[in-house]
Design a protein around this motif. Structure first.
Motif, short mmCIF file in Angstrom:
data_model
loop_
_atom_site.label_atom_id
_atom_site.label_comp_id
_atom_site.label_asym_id
_atom_site.label_seq_id
_atom_site.Cartn_x
_atom_site.Cartn_y
_atom_site.Cartn_z
N ILE A 122 0.65 -1.22 0.24
CA ILE A 122 0.04 0.01 0.00
C ILE A 122 0.97 1.30 0.19
O ILE A 122 0.42 2.40 -0.55
N PHE A 155 13.86 -2.05 4.70
CA PHE A 155 14.94 -2.55 3.81
C PHE A 155 16.17 -1.62 3.92
O PHE A 155 16.11 -0.56 4.07
N ASP A 185 13.70 1.02 11.80
CA ASP A 185 12.86 -0.06 12.44
C ASP A 185 12.06 0.40 13.28
O ASP A 185 12.32 1.19 14.28
N MET A 236 1.97 2.81 7.41
CA MET A 236 1.62 1.47 6.84
C MET A 236 2.43 0.11 7.85
O MET A 236 3.82 0.16 7.41
N ARG A 262 2.61 -6.16 7.06
CA ARG A 262 1.25 -7.05 7.05
C ARG A 262 1.73 -8.60 7.45
O ARG A 262 2.19 -9.25 6.62
N ILE A 320 6.29 -4.98 16.77
CA ILE A 320 6.31 -4.08 15.49
C ILE A 320 4.91 -3.48 15.35
O ILE A 320 5.03 -2.37 15.21
N SER A 329 -7.13 -1.76 9.23
CA SER A 329 -7.81 -2.70 8.43
C SER A 329 -9.29 -3.11 8.63
O SER A 329 -9.65 -2.67 9.77
N PRO A 351 -9.23 -0.15 5.11
CA PRO A 351 -9.39 -0.90 3.72
C PRO A 351 -10.09 -2.28 4.11
O PRO A 351 -9.56 -3.02 4.88
N TYR A 367 -10.16 -5.66 2.22
CA TYR A 367 -9.83 -6.63 1.34
C TYR A 367 -9.12 -5.80 0.08
O TYR A 367 -9.64 -5.76 -1.26
N ASP A 402 0.70 -7.31 -4.40
CA ASP A 402 0.13 -7.84 -3.41
C ASP A 402 0.31 -9.14 -3.21
O ASP A 402 0.05 -10.02 -4.12
N1 LIG Z 1 -3.06 -5.98 1.88
C1 LIG Z 1 -4.38 -6.06 2.22
O1 LIG Z 1 -5.35 -6.40 1.77
C2 LIG Z 1 -4.67 -4.93 3.37
C3 LIG Z 1 -6.12 -4.57 3.67
C4 LIG Z 1 -6.16 -3.65 4.56
C5 LIG Z 1 -5.29 -3.23 5.52
N2 LIG Z 1 -3.92 -3.82 5.33
C6 LIG Z 1 -2.93 -3.36 6.35
O2 LIG Z 1 -2.20 -2.19 5.91
C7 LIG Z 1 -0.82 -2.41 6.45
C8 LIG Z 1 0.13 -2.54 5.12
O3 LIG Z 1 -0.30 -3.55 4.38
P1 LIG Z 1 0.60 -3.74 3.20
O4 LIG Z 1 -0.11 -4.80 2.28
O5 LIG Z 1 1.03 -2.80 2.38
O6 LIG Z 1 2.08 -4.68 4.03
P2 LIG Z 1 3.41 -5.00 3.40
O7 LIG Z 1 3.82 -6.00 4.12
O8 LIG Z 1 3.33 -4.90 1.88
O9 LIG Z 1 4.17 -3.52 3.71
C9 LIG Z 1 4.72 -3.37 5.11
C10 LIG Z 1 6.03 -2.58 4.82
O10 LIG Z 1 6.62 -2.51 6.26
C11 LIG Z 1 7.85 -2.67 6.37
N3 LIG Z 1 8.44 -3.11 7.54
C12 LIG Z 1 8.25 -4.46 7.95
N4 LIG Z 1 8.62 -4.37 9.32
C13 LIG Z 1 9.09 -2.97 9.68
C14 LIG Z 1 10.00 -2.53 10.69
N5 LIG Z 1 10.10 -3.39 11.76
N6 LIG Z 1 10.11 -1.33 10.47
C15 LIG Z 1 9.85 -0.36 9.46
N7 LIG Z 1 9.18 -1.12 8.41
C16 LIG Z 1 8.93 -2.35 8.51
C17 LIG Z 1 8.17 -3.83 5.04
O11 LIG Z 1 9.28 -3.79 4.81
C18 LIG Z 1 7.18 -3.57 3.96
O12 LIG Z 1 7.69 -2.50 3.13
C19 LIG Z 1 -0.58 -3.80 7.12
O13 LIG Z 1 -0.76 -3.39 8.58
C20 LIG Z 1 -2.00 -4.20 6.66
O14 LIG Z 1 -2.31 -5.35 7.77
C21 LIG Z 1 -3.61 -4.41 4.43
#
Ligand SMILES: NC(=O)c1ccc[n+]([C@@H]2O[C@H](COP(=O)([O-])OP(=O)(O)OC[C@H]3O[C@@H](n4cnc5c(N)ncnc54)[C@H](O)[C@@H]3O)[C@@H](O)[C@H]2O)c1
Length: 577
Positions: free
Chosen positions: A22, A44, A71, A91, A94, A107, A132, A187, A189, A195
């Motif tokens: 996202i 990263f 972090d 964000m 996930r 986290i 979410s 959001p 789904y 994704d």
């Molecule tokens: N994908 C979906 O369907 C969806 C729907 C609703 C809500 N969400 C929520 O939105 C949020 C983001 O979702 P997403 O799909 O983009 O997740 P994602 O895992 O693709 O992105 C999360 C990012 O956070 C980074 N990250 C991980 N650990 C970290 C740390 N300790 N410090 C800093 N950064 C760190 C990761 O490198 C990654 O780039 C999540 O909480 C997820 O639950 C996702």
């Protein structure tokens, strides 16, 4: 904290998780707006750009964007990234830490606390949290047009959602403390390119053959959200927060594509775009529900393997329950409406997965490539015969084998008597052939050279090597069995031997007849219907694998054979690394 550069006013924001699913489209949208200086903060060590990210690449080189390795578990990292920024989009990760509660907690919950504290310390004006819709979901319960008045779940679908609800509550409670305004978006789904959850799961389902099944009626309504719309909603929410609307500050909003869809229609749309067959076989919902519950219960009783965060169980629940949210608060108070339609979103997602049927399933008949079954049969003469490449030769071989089957098994004679009669017939035929005159009625009779009956030294040696190799394997197996520790080896040896014994004692003649018929038909049929057969076999194998794993866990197996445990171990290892 507006920044003026070359007479233009910019605002600075930080996107935590800016390299995630996202986060990426949000960064892209902010840069396209042209009035933001964007800091991307992620875990990263360095930012790795994809070829399609030319806008970001340009922004990084011009200073409109910068990257921070952070972090969220360490506040000092966060402060470095947000110092001087007026807006923070958060964000979090996930579900990437499986069922490790400690890591997930530090986290999601501790990370949220750190972000809030850092925002307050650095006098950030606005904090937007990507939550979410799952935070209000109770396992196996329908939501039919629920709005923000719904309470948090009392039976969270998994541990990470429970933690997300805590993080969301912390962010909302922090509103208006030390001048920080906050809100959360929920959001429902989200799907889209990159994704690794919903879209990749559906692609996996389509590829595996499970896509042929519809669970239940498939008529339950679900709200899906294209990822670009989630990014757009964040920008709308920031604008609304900036105008300090009392309906926005400290509030959460459901975000959807405003087009609830039957789950089966969404799946069909995805499959259609990917070029896969639509679902055709219906499995009653009660059956699926009970089987899922039994598997979850059994697994949790027999091992420390958690079924939480196993996406297939989430998908089953999604396929059976209504998940429809009322998004009118987001429309009314933050001015959100989708910028990309559901159909467009699915098309872009399918295109990005590069899994169109044409590219992944080219028909062998259209190409010179050997078919899978041809390779499986060794690609030599046997393959040519069994796949009817030369019909005359295949038919001759077939008749010869039918004759041998009849002679040895159906004629009613003993094996030795059949063999001696056959050798006698061959000897008489050869003798008769040898006394034939060189020409009969003008037709010359070819002589059989002695070399025809010779076996070369190399062939003989290979034959002995093979016998010796097989003998050594059998004696090695016998040694392992004699040690008596390995159930796996015992079952591997005992089951085929028992089946062989049954076949030999009861129905050898019949089994050989069937094998003969199958050998000359099944490979040909498989080559013609490879895709269909493979996908059905995949489904059957995955069911058997689950059953086998469960069975093995009940037996006193050596640790090395419990492959699921070792997989879990290695995934734990990776996380700790
Ligand atoms: N994908 C979906 O369907 C969806 C729907 C609703 C809500 N969400 C929520 O939105 C949020 C983001 O979702 P997403 O799909 O983009 O997740 P994602 O895992 O693709 O992105 C999360 C990012 O956070 C980074 N990250 C991980 N650990 C970290 C740390 N300790 N410090 C800093 N950064 C760190 C990761 O490198 C990654 O780039 C999540 O909480 C997820 O639950 C996702």
């Amino acid at each position: 904290m507006a920044i003026v550069e070359e007479g233009k006013e910019f605002e600075m924001c930080v996107v935590f998780g800016g390299r995630g699913f996202i986060g990426k489209p949000l960064v892209d949208r902010l840069l396209r707006l042209g009035n933001w200086i964007v800091r991307i903060a992620d875990s990263f060590p360095t930012i790795q750009l994809e070829p399609s990210e030319s806008l970001l690449s340009h922004a990084l080189s011009s200073g409109r964007a910068s990257y921070f390795h952070v972090d969220v578990r360490h506040k000092s990292n966060i402060i470095t990234a947000i110092d001087g920024a007026s807006v923070v989009f958060y964000m979090d990760a996930r579900d990437s830490y499986g069922h490790d509660f400690y890591i997930s907690y530090t986290i999601v919950v501790q990370g949220a606390k750190n972000i809030i504290a850092a925002c307050q310390e650095c006098k950030v004006k606005r904090l937007l949290y990507n939550s979410s819709a799952d935070v209000v979901l109770n396992s196996w319960q329908d939501i039919n047009g629920g709005d923000e008045s719904l309470p948090y779940s009392s039976k969270f679908v998994n541990m990470v959602t429970d933690l997300k609800a805590q993080a969301e509550a912390l962010v909302l409670v922090a509103n208006d403390a030390d001048g920080l305004l906050t809100c959360a978006l929920r959001p429902s789904y989200a799907f889209g390119p990159g994704d690794n959850y919903l879209s990749s799961l559906l692609v996996g389902v389509a590829k595996s053959g499970w896509g042929k099944f519809i669970i239940g009626l498939g008529d339950n309504m679900t709200d899906f959200t294209y990822v670009e719309n989630v990014a757009y909603a964040h920008i709308c929410a920031d604008k609304a927060l900036n105008s300090r609307g009392s309906h926005v500050c400290g509030k959460a909003f459901f975000i959807t594509n405003l087009k609830p869809m039957k789950f089966k229609d969404f799946v069909s749309l995805v499959f259609q775009r990917l070029g896969y067959q639509r679902s055709i076989i219906k499995i009653p919902d009660m059956v699926t529900q009970y089987v899922t519950l039994i598997i979850k219960w059994t697994v949790s009783r027999m091992s420390n393997w958690s079924t939480e965060n196993v996406p297939v169980f989430d998908i089953i629940e999604l396929a059976l329950c209504h998940r429809k949210f009322n998004c009118s608060a987001a429309q009314k108070y933050i001015g959100y409406s989708p910028v990309v339609s559901l159909e467009e979103g699915v098309a872009v997602t399918a295109k990005s997965s590069q899994l169109t049927r044409e590219s992944s399933f080219s028909s062998y008949s259209d190409t010179d490539e050997e078919s899978k079954v041809h390779k499986l049969l060794g690609g030599g003469k046997v393959a040519e015969i069994l796949l009817w490449r030369d019909e005359q030769r295949t038919f001759t071989c077939f008749l010869l084998l039918v004759f041998i089957h009849y002679w040895f098994f159906l004629s009613g004679r003993s094996f030795l008597s059949s063999l001696s009669q056959l050798l006698l017939m061959i000897a008489v035929a050869l003798w008769g052939y040898s006394i034939l005159p060189p020409t009969i009625y003008g037709i010359s009779v070819p002589r059989i050279s002695w070399s025809f009956f010779e076996i070369s030294e190399v062939d003989m040696r290979n034959c002995f090597y093979n016998v010796a190799y097989m003998w050594n394997r059998v004696s090695h197996l016998a040694k392992l069995l004699a040690q008596g520790e390995d159930w796996h080896i015992f079952l591997k040896a005992a089951i085929p031997l028992y089946v062989l014994k049954l076949v030999i004692s009861d129905c050898l003649t019949f089994a050989l007849g069937v094998a003969l018929a199958l050998a000359f038909t099944s490979f040909l049929i498989y080559e013609q219907y490879e895709d269909e057969i493979d996908s059905t076999a995949n489904v059957i194998f995955s069911i058997l694998k689950v059953a086998f794993t469960l069975l093995m866990r009940r037996l006193p197996l050596p640790q090395a054979l419990l492959y699921s445990d070792s997989e879990i171990g290695s995934s734990r290892l990776n996380i700790k690394q």
